[in-house]
Design an enzyme around this catalytic site. Structure first.
Site, PDB file in Angstrom:
ATOM      1  N   ILE A   8      -0.440  -5.168   0.049  1.00 46.69           N
ATOM      2  CA  ILE A   8       0.591  -4.548  -0.784  1.00 46.69           C
ATOM      3  C   ILE A   8       0.259  -3.090  -1.101  1.00 46.69           C
ATOM      4  CG2 ILE A   8       1.206  -6.772  -1.802  1.00 46.69           C
ATOM      5  CD1 ILE A   8      -0.174  -5.875  -4.390  1.00 46.69           C
ATOM      6  N   SER A   9      -0.962  -2.675  -0.838  1.00 46.96           N
ATOM      7  CA  SER A   9      -1.408  -1.326  -1.172  1.00 46.96           C
ATOM      8  C   SER A   9      -0.929  -0.298  -0.164  1.00 46.96           C
ATOM      9  CB  SER A   9      -2.940  -1.293  -1.254  1.00 46.96           C
ATOM     10  OG  SER A   9      -3.429   0.032  -1.179  1.00 46.96           O
TER      11      SER A   9
END
Length: 208
Positions: A8-9
């Protein structure tokens, strides 16, 4: 090379696309940040900042996405095309790398994170920060097929990871024609786009 990451980063996905462009196979080690796996003492030994991304190359530990990507290009790149040695091209790339974290990424966090984490209502003042960042991006990308020069560079990887996250968050940047044109092209030519988009879809779940 061990790569500690979260899909998700934005920063992690930038590294993944850079590694893909270089033909590097990373030994991916997924960290569940919500479960606090980044606070494990063994991981803190590798990275006292206990954040992702973190790369360990034959015992040499590196954190911070920009540092990791530059290291990978300079050590393993067959050419310098992703991060040219030409001072003028390099400073243009560095400017956009700084812009991505200081303007695009920051404006995303200021506007969306309170909504995700605290379930707070959207703040129009913070939306203005996003609009300002996209206005600047639109100027930077005018007349450009790629972020810098006439081929892919690290700037495309970082901008693509960021802009695609705005995309799944529902921000409509279609009025910024240069950004939209660059984005549509980047999706088709940047190696690792599919994995980046899969990470974006994981992030999108936070909005549900």
């Amino acid at each position: 090379m061990d790569f500690y990451y979260s899909p998700i980063s934005i920063q992690c996905r930038s590294v993944l696309m850079t590694a893909k462009a270089l033909g590097i196979e990373l030994n991916k080690k997924l960290l569940n940040l919500q479960a606090g796996e980044h606070l494990n003492p063994e991981f803190i030994k590798l990275n006292p900042q206990h954040n992702v991304p973190t790369l360990v190359d034959n015992g040499f530990s590196i954190c911070e996405a920009r540092a990791i990507c530059i290291y990978l290009v300079e050590k393993y790149g067959k050419t310098d095309s992703l991060y040219p040695k030409c001072p003028q091209k390099r400073v243009a790339i560095n400017r956009l790398l700084d812009f991505e974290v200081a303007d695009l990424n920051k404006s995303f966090a200021e506007y969306y994170h309170p909504q995700i984490i605290c379930k707070a209502p959207a703040d129009p003042k913070n939306l203005n920060l996003i609009e300002g960042a996209y206005h600047s991006s639109n100027i930077f990308l005018e007349g450009h097929e790629f972020a810098v020069g006439d081929s892919l560079t690290l700037a495309d990887h970082f901008l693509l990871a960021s802009v695609s996250t705005f995309d799944v968050a529902g921000f409509d940047f279609s009025k910024y024609a240069n950004v939209a044109k660059w984005y549509n092209n980047a999706k088709s030519v940047v190696p690792g786009w599919d994995e980046n988009w899969a990470g974006c879809q994981e992030f999108k779940k936070f909005f549900n």
